[in-house]
Structure formats: C-alpha cells, structure tokens
Design an enzyme around this catalytic site. Structure first.
Site, PDB file in Angstrom:
ATOM      1  CE  LYS A  87      -4.319   1.499   0.753  1.00 33.65           C
ATOM      2  NZ  LYS A  87      -4.025   2.423  -0.365  1.00 33.65           N
ATOM      3  CE  LYS A 147       3.295   6.652   6.383  1.00 29.97           C
ATOM      4  NZ  LYS A 147       2.898   7.690   5.411  1.00 29.97           N
ATOM      5  CB  THR A 157      -3.377  12.657   6.430  1.00 33.92           C
ATOM      6  OG1 THR A 157      -3.707  11.668   5.443  1.00 33.92           O
ATOM      7  CG2 THR A 157      -1.939  12.485   6.834  1.00 33.92           C
ATOM      8  CG  ASN A 207      -6.087  16.553   2.122  1.00 36.43           C
ATOM      9  OD1 ASN A 207      -7.108  17.054   2.594  1.00 36.43           O
ATOM     10  ND2 ASN A 207      -5.845  15.260   2.179  1.00 36.43           N
ATOM     11  CE  LYS A 264       3.996   7.958  -0.971  1.00 36.72           C
ATOM     12  NZ  LYS A 264       3.470   8.058   0.393  1.00 36.72           N
TER      13      LYS A 264
HETATM   14  N1  GLU Z   1      -0.021   8.795   0.619  1.00 33.51           N
HETATM   15  C1  GLU Z   1      -0.434   8.541   1.964  1.00 33.51           C
HETATM   16  C2  GLU Z   1       0.754   8.226   2.853  1.00 33.51           C
HETATM   17  O1  GLU Z   1       1.851   8.636   2.594  1.00 33.51           O
HETATM   18  C3  GLU Z   1      -1.565   7.537   2.050  1.00 33.51           C
HETATM   19  C4  GLU Z   1      -1.242   6.151   1.630  1.00 33.51           C
HETATM   20  C5  GLU Z   1      -2.452   5.225   1.553  1.00 33.51           C
HETATM   21  O2  GLU Z   1      -3.528   5.631   1.960  1.00 33.51           O
HETATM   22  O3  GLU Z   1      -2.257   4.104   1.088  1.00 33.51           O
HETATM   23  O4  GLU Z   1       0.639   7.637   3.891  1.00 33.51           O
END
Ligand code: GLU
Length: 476
Positions: free
Chosen positions: A71, A95, A195, A234, A107
């Site tokens: 993810k 994370k 977030t 955001n 990513k």
């Molecule tokens: N881009 C966000 C992050 O850096 C969200 C990633 C997601 O929801 O998979 O955590």
C-alpha cells in the site's frame, strides 16, 4: 558551519532504520532483507496532447511484501525520482506495521507538474499510467493498492479505479484496487480529512501523557498552544483547522510556497485556505504579517511545529536554529537524519512521520475493507442501535415525569444519545483508536528502554519487530 554532507532521502530513512535495528536482536541477514527495497518499476510512456507526443516517467516501488497487498500513495510532482519513491515506500512499510494495517509498503510517483495540464489531459495521462501499472499487477486489489499523495486526490483515484475496472471487467472487487476515491465511486466518509485528523488525534494522545510533555518542556493542554504549520495542502489545512477550531490551539504561522503569514494572536485557517484557492498563494492576505522568506518561519518561536509539505525541509542548515520544543511530522521525511540528531541533542521531541501521518493509510484500510465487503459501515446496525437507545430514553422520560422537578434529562441528551453512529463517526472512532494504540506502543518502548532516546527510534523498533515476525512466520 558543518562540513557533513546531507544524505539523500532514502539514505536518511536507512540511517534511521539502522539506528533502531542496531538496538534489536534480529537474526543475521534479516535486517538487510527488511531494509532493502524489493523492486522498483520505472515506466516511460507517451501520450498525445495538443498535437504532440509527450513522454512521461513514472515509478511504482515495492519495498516489502511481508504482507499483501502492498500500500502507498501515488505522487504527482516534477521532483519525483527513484530515490524519493523508494524512501517513501520504505516509510509505508514501517507506517503500516506501526498502526497495524495489514499491508506491505509501496509508493508511486509521476514526474509531472499537474498545474500545466487541463483536466481532460490529466485524465488521459493518469489512465495511461494506471494501465501500465495495472497490466503488471502494480495496481490490484489483492497485490498493490495505491492512494492519493502530493499532487493527487479523489479525482485521480476515481480515474485509476475506473481504468482498472475496464481492464478487469469480471473482478467483483475491482473498486478495492485503489483507495481515496470519491464517496460516489466507492470511497469512504472521512478519507480526505483523515491524515489531518490523525495529526489532531496524535497530538491529543501526546498531551494525555504529562511525562511525555515534560520531555519537551511543555505543560498544560493543547488549548492555547502556539502552532506553526508548513504547507496548507490537504494535510496541513485539515490539521491546522481541527487543532484551532476544536482544540483551541493558536495558529501563529503558516508557511506556503510564496512566503509565510504570522500573527501572534492566531490566524483563521479557513479564511487563509479560501484566500489561497482564490489567489494561488498567501501574499497580500490581510489579517497577518507576510514575510517573503517563508523558510525562516520554521525557526520562529512556537510550541508545536507541523511540517506538512516536503521532505528534507529541516536539515543541517537550519536544525540548530529551530526553537519549537515539539515537532510533529505531518509530511513524510521532513527532518533529515542529520537534523534529527541535532534536534535530539537539543531535547526537541519529534513525533515521527511514520506514526504522525498514518491517519491516511488507516482510513484507506477502512475503505479497502468497505470495498471488499460491498457494504457501507453502519448500514446494518445503525437503526437497531437507535431502537435500543429509544428504549432507555423512554424509560428515562418515565422517570423524569415521576420525579417531577427533582430531576430532568440534560438538554440535548435525547437527541445526542438517540442517534446511531453513521459511517463518518465510525471511521473517526476507528482512527482515534488506531492513533492512541500506536502511540502507546511507541511510548512503551521509549520509556521502558534506557537505550531508546526518542520516539522515532521507538517507532522503528515496534515496526521492524512486527515486520520481522511476519517474515519469520513465512519461513525466512
Ligand atoms: N499517501 C499517503 C501516505 O503517505 C496515504 C497512503 C495510503 O492511503 O495508502 O501515507
């Protein structure tokens, strides 16, 4: 002036990882296996726009597949490069492990300045990028599930989801191929704010522990604390809005690309956001002092500094001058490894990125589960919950009549208590719970071990331990 060279973003993440791993007792070789990025796919594709063929470069990096799907967001920015995407993918692994979302880390990024393109052009580019990734299972509900990141949002996720569905017409779970979609296209309530909301919940949890506040030399509550935010995108916008409107924090500085706004009495976040939407930046905003050198405001006197923009903004060149006793990393990697060391020596407490900004992926997890279960959260229980509450309320009403003036229900109790939880309330409750539990797992390590000086090292230890256990369960 220090002569030490600043490491790259990925090197910085690795250095922080190594610091934590050296305090752990990992089986030989496993440390290296966890640290390295499994694979990075680079794609170059052409799109015909305005009569010409434009070539774009994109990446999808998979850091760890100890759990699948992997993810992580897809970023649109001109500065996107392999080193950055790999660093961000590694952070996703840690994370997800820290907040216990059952994913590996990934990513993606596309080298593009989205402001240079019309909406229909961006759609063409996004669909083509999604096609290239989906045909290699780098977008797939059970293998790799992207989400928004800098420069992307609900709109791009809807295009990606639709593109995947067109390529996989019989996949009943196709909507779970990406998260952060609009509500009407399989999204979940509360994902856009998630977030920023997570930053608020993280700070609330921090302020529940006087021992931790003491480490930063802070006392009291969030109420009245002076906050400087870098980036009103955001994440920064929602964090600053919730902290000021709901917790009484005072936003004394807002740093944007065209300078910074300062006002010791507090800045109205919503009105600055509206100003940016209308004028493109913060210059000439009337109710604050504007300074052209925005970066210098990172060094302003405040209680909490919230870097919510880019990586590497607090580095060897300014770390010594940072005055905030508490930094919460809303962005990924805003503090370099070198700066981290300087700040640690100064006694600054840093709430690390992999925890602080995990609200996004946490709610993404809820969205993915919602897509796989094909039903909105609360749909089955809500009215039943209300009916049971109705029973209690009618009994209390009977008591109220019986006791006459001696007792009565508090105003609003009935309306508040009667209402069953809707999806948004459930999402916020799940996010709050996640942020509290993850914080507690970090602070447990922080306080119980003499060799762990900071929350970041504690966060890495918790995350690496979980990832290593998954690998071992897989026979590695
Ligand atoms: N881009 C966000 C992050 O850096 C969200 C990633 C997601 O929801 O998979 O955590």
């Amino acid at each position: 002036m220090t002569a030490i060279k600043e490491p790259s973003f990925r090197e910085s993440v690795d250095l922080m990882f190594n610091r934590a791993a050296s305090l752990m007792d990992l089986p030989p070789g496993l440390e290296e296996k966890i640290r390295v990025c499994n694979a990075t796919y680079t794609v170059r594709f052409g799109v015909r726009l305005r009569g010409d063929i434009h070539t774009f470069t994109g990446y999808r990096s998979v850091h760890s597949e100890h759990m699948e799907p992997v993810k992580g967001g897809i970023r649109y920015a001109l500065a996107v490069n392999q080193d950055e995407v790999e660093a961000l993918a590694a952070l996703m692994t840690y994370k997800c492990a820290l907040v216990e979302t059952p994913f590996g880390g990934s990513k993606g990024g596309l080298c593009i300045d989205p402001r240079q393109y019309e909406e229909h052009e961006l759609e063409q580019i996004t669909r083509r990028f999604a096609y290239e990734l989906a045909k290699r299972d780098l977008i797939n509900p059970s293998q790799n599930v992207p989400a928004p990141d800098m420069g992307t949002g609900e709109r791009e996720m809807a295009w990606i989801s639709d593109q995947y569905a067109r390529m996989n017409t019989t996949d009943i779970n196709s909507r779970a191929c990406v998260t952060g979609k609009p509500l009407n296209a399989g999204g979940i309530a509360g994902r856009v704010e998630a977030t920023g909301r997570g930053i608020q919940y993280a700070l609330r949890e921090f302020f529940r522990h006087p021992e931790d506040m003491q480490k930063a030399g802070l006392t009291g509550k969030l109420d009245g604390k002076r906050v400087v935010v870098q980036g009103l995108g955001n994440v920064g916008y929602h964090a600053a809005k919730f902290l000021s409107e709901e917790d009484g924090a005072r936003i004394v500085g807002i740093i944007e690309w065209d300078g910074a706004l300062c006002n010791p009495d507090g800045i109205d976040v919503e009105s600055v956001r509206q100003w940016i939407v209308k004028h493109g930046g913060v210059s000439d905003y009337p109710d604050a002092t504007h300074s052209a050198e925005g970066g210098e405001v990172l060094e302003a006197e405040c209680d909490i500094l919230v870097p919510a923009a880019l990586e590497g903004v607090i580095n060897l060149s300014n770390a010594e001058r940072i005055k905030a006793p508490l930094i919460i990393e809303a962005a990924n990697g805003p503090v370099t490894a070198g700066a981290d060391e300087i700040l640690r020596k100064k006694g600054v407490v840093i709430i690390p990125d992999m925890y602080a900004n995990a609200g996004g992926v946490t709610v993404s997890y809820f969205e993915w589960v919602k897509n796989l279960s094909h039903i909105r959260f609360g749909r089955m229980q809500r009215r039943q919950e209300e009916a049971r509450h109705e029973l209690i309320v009618s009994e209390l009403e009977r008591l109220d009549r019986y006791l006459d003036d001696a007792w009565s229900m508090s105003p609003n109790f009935k309306a508040k208590y009667l209402r069953g939880a809707d999806e948004l309330e459930l999402v916020r409750s799940g996010l709050d719970d996640t942020m509290r539990i993850a914080y507690q797992s970090m602070r447990e390590v922080w306080h119980s071990r003499d060799d762990v000086e900071d929350l970041r090292t504690a966060a890495y230890i918790v995350a690496i331990d979980r990832v290593s256990k998954s690998y071992r369960a897989k026979g590695l």
